[in-house]
Scaffold this active site. Structure first.
Site, short mmCIF file in Angstrom:
data_model
loop_
_atom_site.label_atom_id
_atom_site.label_comp_id
_atom_site.label_asym_id
_atom_site.label_seq_id
_atom_site.Cartn_x
_atom_site.Cartn_y
_atom_site.Cartn_z
N HIS A 56 26.39 -8.91 201.18
CA HIS A 56 26.37 -9.43 202.39
C HIS A 56 27.09 -10.96 202.65
O HIS A 56 26.38 -11.91 203.28
CB HIS A 56 24.88 -9.56 203.01
N ASN A 129 19.61 -2.95 208.27
CA ASN A 129 21.19 -2.68 208.38
C ASN A 129 21.51 -1.82 209.87
O ASN A 129 20.36 -1.35 210.44
CB ASN A 129 21.22 -1.59 207.30
N TYR A 339 15.78 -10.28 196.69
CA TYR A 339 16.22 -11.41 197.91
C TYR A 339 15.89 -12.84 197.62
O TYR A 339 16.55 -13.59 197.49
CB TYR A 339 15.76 -10.83 199.26
#
Ligand code: NDP
Length: 502
Positions: A56, A129, A339
């Site tokens: 990303h 997404n 993350y």
């Protein structure tokens, strides 16, 4: 004295006398190290880049608000969802996945769809997404999968062999591969994509009753896509087209919006459902679990500064608020670790103190102190330990999610419950796609898969055949493969198929 707002300064705030000539020993001489302005300017410039996101990396973002339009209080106690008409500030970031920061917006890829809700109970991140499913369902495979999407370690080129070798050895990917190689893999822009949680989450109410949910953001601009040829052309003519489109729409007073829905599954249905309810390679068909409206998101403010507002934004599927909790989805559990871990590497341990990541509507009282770049007063001087008798922050047991019963033997378990990797890809191909969608899907696959070695083509085409005979046959025809050979491979177990195509 000159106007302090206009005077150029050092980072100390001291005024700078000259920004055109370095200090030198005479007009012909070398520069002097005492030129603090020059040293600071060069040194800061040398450090302008932070590590780009591993995935990303290329993205665009905007701020706006979320407004509740329907009462969902019987499902969740989340304060930001507690009242029709209630508005919460949001920041959204859209992205491609595999490409580097300078890659083209029109590349075939899923699109990241991340939204940070600045709620009065802390920040809630929706990290979805534009596709409702994913390629894999175990986080142990994630680095391998991403390696296949990146560059060959020898040639530094994208490599169709790596891509299709891995996918053909990972049959659970077939559903997502079918979405990705449809024209939804090349959206017209960020305003024209839906956002899906993919993962199942728990919602729980004030009474402690819970349900399982999947969350859907449906674009009010309608899903619009590019053909492969249009996407390729755009990559050359305007590689930032989606970033530009989002910025220009908002700047010209045309803010995009999304209608937000949930699908709700009662906990007692989960063990008997025909699909594994926590398997991210599966959707919950709408006929089983219809979309229930919740609210609307509007993005009406462009970033003031791209780096501060978009590049430094850090989302995590573990950033939840009371009323929303994780499900046992293995991929979700892996992402909840990964993350924040990557943010600590990319932005530093105090990344949550950066303005875009800080809570805006809730007080923050943690025991965290110190670490590099601890600004905002280093979280103050109060007790940084618990328990204490000195007035430090106290946990609130009333916000705990309901307990769920989990038991089993510790070990490495494959997915076995309600497993059929092919049925939903087949449904998508047969029932949802139009003739044009199918034509484009086949063309897009043949174009890409033709770059891979023959045995890999055969193994992958057998998987398309297992999803739908027409689907597999048409890919085989496009690649000029022997249909009888594809059928023979489709009739084998995955293990036999792999052996036969080594
Ligand atoms: P429905 O007919 O109720 O829904 C089909 C969904 O497919 C719609 O949400 C539509 O999104 C979406 N869609 C249309 N074209 C494509 C495409 N090329 N790629 C991906 N999605 C597309 O069917 P079911 O709920 O029974 O699901 C059938 C299949 O539809 C699933 O196997 C799955 O592949 C796909 N799908 C299902 C979703 C779900 O949550 N149930 C969500 C998205 C896809 P829109 O209306 O916004 O155009």
């Amino acid at each position: 004295m000159s106007d302090p707002k206009k005077t150029l300064t050092l980072s100390t705030g001291a005024p700078v006398d000259n920004d055109l000539q370095s200090q030198t020993a005479g007009a012909m001489g070398p520069v002097l190290m005492q030129d603090t302005h020059l040293m600071e300017k060069l040194a800061h410039f040398d450090r302008e880049r932070i590590p780009e996101r591993v995935v990303h990396a290329k993205g665009a973002g905007a701020s706006g608000y979320f407004e509740v339009t329907h009462d969902v209080t019987k499902f969740t106690r989340a304060a930001f969802l507690s009242q029709i008409g209630k508005k919460t500030e949001v920041f959204a970031r859209f992205s491609t996945v595999g490409g580097e920061k300078g890659s083209a917006d029109s590349e075939r890829d899923p699109r990241g769809f991340a939204v940070k809700f600045y709620t009065e109970e802390g920040n809630y991140d929706f990290v979805g997404n534009n596709t409702p499913v994913f390629f894999i369902r175990d986080p142990l495979k994630f680095p391998d999968f991403i390696h296949t999407q990146k560059r060959n370690p020898v040639t530094n080129l994208k490599d169709p062999d790596m891509v299709w070798d891995f996918l053909s050895l990972t049959p659970e990917s077939i559903h997502q591969v079918t979405v990705l190689f449809s024209d939804r893999g090349t959206p017209k822009g960020y305003r024209h994509i839906n956002g899906y949680s993919g993962h199942t989450f728990m919602w729980y109410n004030q009474q402690g009753d819970y349900v399982w949910v999947k969350i859907h953001f449906k674009t009010d601009q309608k899903v619009q896509t590019l053909t492969r040829q249009e996407a390729t052309k755009l990559a050359g003519e305007d590689s930032d087209h989606a970033t530009r489109d989002l910025f220009d729409a908002i700047a010209s007073g045309n803010p995009p919006s999304w209608t937000v829905f949930v699908q709700i599954m009662q906990p007692e249905d989960a063990p008997k459902y025909r699909f594994h309810p926590f398997d991210i390679t599966k959707v919950w068909p709408h006929t089983d679990y219809p979309l229930i409206p919740v609210g609307r998101m509007v993005l009406d403010r462009n970033p003031q500064n791209y780096f501060a507002d978009v590049e430094q934004a850090a989302f995590s599927p573990g950033h939840l608020v009371p009323g929303i909790a994780p499900s046992p989805d293995k991929m979700l559990q892996g992402r909840i670790f990964s993350y924040p871990d990557t943010h600590r590497h990319r932005l530093g341990t105090n990344y949550m103190l950066l303005p875009v990541n800080s809570a805006k509507a809730a007080p923050v009282n943690t025991g965290q102190r110190d670490g590099s770049m601890s600004f905002k007063g280093n979280s103050g001087g109060g007790p940084n330990y618990y328990p204490n008798t000195l007035g430090g922050p106290e946990p609130d047991p009333s916000v705990a999610p309901p307990q769920i019963k989990l038991e089993g033997w510790a070990g490495r378990h494959p997915y076995t419950f309600a497993q059929d990797d092919f049925v939903q890809a087949g449904e998508l191909y047969r029932k949802v796609m139009t003739d044009t969608d199918r034509d484009h899907l086949i063309g897009n696959i043949v174009n890409h898969l033709s770059g891979a070695k023959r045995p890999i083509q055969l193994r992958q085409t057998a998987l398309f055949f297992l999803a739908d005979e027409d689907y597999g046959t048409r890919v085989a025809q496009g690649l000029k493969l022997d249909i009888a050979e594809v059928k023979k491979l489709a009739n084998m177990s995955q293990e036999e198929r792999v052996k036969a195509t080594m």
